[in-house]
Design a protein around this motif. Structure first.
Motif, short mmCIF file in Angstrom:
data_model
loop_
_atom_site.label_atom_id
_atom_site.label_comp_id
_atom_site.label_asym_id
_atom_site.label_seq_id
_atom_site.Cartn_x
_atom_site.Cartn_y
_atom_site.Cartn_z
N UNK A 1 -41.72 -6.12 -32.65
CA UNK A 1 -42.18 -7.35 -31.96
C UNK A 1 -43.57 -7.38 -31.90
N UNK A 2 -44.39 -8.61 -31.95
CA UNK A 2 -45.66 -8.70 -32.03
C UNK A 2 -46.35 -8.93 -30.51
N UNK A 3 -45.50 -9.36 -29.45
CA UNK A 3 -45.73 -9.62 -28.25
C UNK A 3 -45.52 -11.10 -28.28
N UNK A 4 -46.36 -11.67 -27.24
CA UNK A 4 -46.00 -13.13 -26.90
C UNK A 4 -47.49 -13.52 -26.15
N UNK A 5 -47.62 -15.02 -26.06
CA UNK A 5 -48.80 -15.50 -25.25
C UNK A 5 -47.97 -16.44 -24.27
N UNK A 6 -48.39 -16.02 -22.85
CA UNK A 6 -47.69 -16.69 -21.78
C UNK A 6 -48.56 -17.33 -20.88
N UNK A 7 -47.82 -18.51 -20.58
CA UNK A 7 -48.58 -19.70 -19.68
C UNK A 7 -47.64 -19.46 -18.26
N UNK A 8 -48.03 -18.94 -17.29
CA UNK A 8 -47.53 -18.63 -16.02
C UNK A 8 -47.31 -19.97 -15.20
N UNK A 9 -48.29 -20.94 -15.50
CA UNK A 9 -48.35 -22.18 -14.65
C UNK A 9 -46.96 -22.81 -15.10
N UNK A 10 -46.59 -23.11 -16.48
CA UNK A 10 -45.42 -23.75 -16.83
C UNK A 10 -44.29 -22.82 -17.31
N UNK A 11 -44.51 -21.65 -17.06
CA UNK A 11 -43.51 -20.72 -17.40
C UNK A 11 -42.81 -20.80 -18.79
N UNK A 12 -43.84 -20.88 -19.69
CA UNK A 12 -43.62 -20.86 -21.17
C UNK A 12 -44.14 -19.77 -21.80
N UNK B 1 -36.80 -13.87 -14.78
CA UNK B 1 -37.69 -13.22 -15.87
C UNK B 1 -39.37 -13.54 -15.64
N UNK B 2 -39.78 -14.64 -15.13
CA UNK B 2 -41.20 -14.97 -14.90
C UNK B 2 -41.82 -13.83 -14.16
N UNK B 3 -41.01 -13.36 -12.95
CA UNK B 3 -41.38 -12.40 -12.25
C UNK B 3 -41.78 -11.04 -12.89
N UNK B 4 -40.97 -10.66 -13.91
CA UNK B 4 -41.13 -9.56 -14.73
C UNK B 4 -42.44 -9.88 -15.60
N UNK B 5 -42.56 -11.01 -16.25
CA UNK B 5 -43.70 -11.22 -17.08
C UNK B 5 -44.91 -11.13 -16.65
N UNK B 6 -45.06 -11.56 -15.27
CA UNK B 6 -46.16 -11.55 -14.42
C UNK B 6 -46.74 -9.98 -14.51
N UNK C 1 -42.45 -23.08 -28.03
CA UNK C 1 -42.53 -22.30 -26.58
C UNK C 1 -41.13 -22.22 -26.15
N UNK C 2 -40.87 -21.16 -25.10
CA UNK C 2 -39.44 -20.72 -24.73
C UNK C 2 -39.84 -21.09 -23.36
N UNK C 3 -38.81 -21.83 -22.46
CA UNK C 3 -39.01 -21.88 -20.83
C UNK C 3 -38.50 -20.70 -20.43
N UNK C 4 -38.99 -20.15 -19.34
CA UNK C 4 -38.64 -18.82 -18.60
C UNK C 4 -38.05 -19.02 -17.48
N UNK C 5 -36.72 -18.51 -17.10
CA UNK C 5 -36.36 -18.45 -15.79
C UNK C 5 -36.98 -17.74 -14.85
N UNK C 6 -36.89 -17.98 -13.45
CA UNK C 6 -37.67 -17.47 -12.52
C UNK C 6 -37.33 -15.97 -12.33
#
Length: 77
Positions: free
Chosen positions: A33-44, A67-72, A60-65
Motif C-alpha cells: 500500500x502506498x498510503x492515502x490522502x485524507x480529508x477529515x472535513x468530508x471524511x473522504x 474508521x474516521x476516528x482511527x484515521x485521525x 474518493x472513498x466515504x469513511x464511516x464514523x
C-alpha cells in the motif's frame, strides 16, 4: 509519498479545495500500500497508487464514523 514531500503543500481535495492529510501505509509492509490522502472535513480518503495520488472525486472513498476516528490518529500533520 513521504510526509516532507513538497507536493503535499499544494494538493487539495477535489470537492472542497482544502488541504489533505497524508495517511501512511497501515502496518509494517509498505510494498502492499502506498498510503492515502485524507480529508477529515468530508471524511473522504483518496488512494495513492504507485506514488500517484488519485484525486478525482470518483476515486474518493466515504469513511464511516468509527474508521474516521482511527484515521485521525494516523494522520501526519
Amino acid at each position: 509519498m513521504k510526509p516532507d514531500d513538497p507536493l503535499l503543500r499544494i494538493l487539495a481535495c477535489p470537492l472542497d479545495k482544502e488541504p489533505l492529510h497524508l495517511l501512511p501505509p497501515a502496518g509494517e509492509r509498505d510494498d502492499d500500500e502506498d498510503g492515502a490522502l485524507y480529508n477529515p472535513r468530508l471524511r473522504r480518503r483518496y488512494p495513492i497508487i504507485d506514488g500517484v495520488p488519485q484525486l478525482l472525486p470518483s476515486s474518493g472513498e466515504q469513511i464511516p464514523e468509527d474508521e474516521h476516528t482511527e484515521l485521525l490518529k494516523r494522520m501526519t500533520p
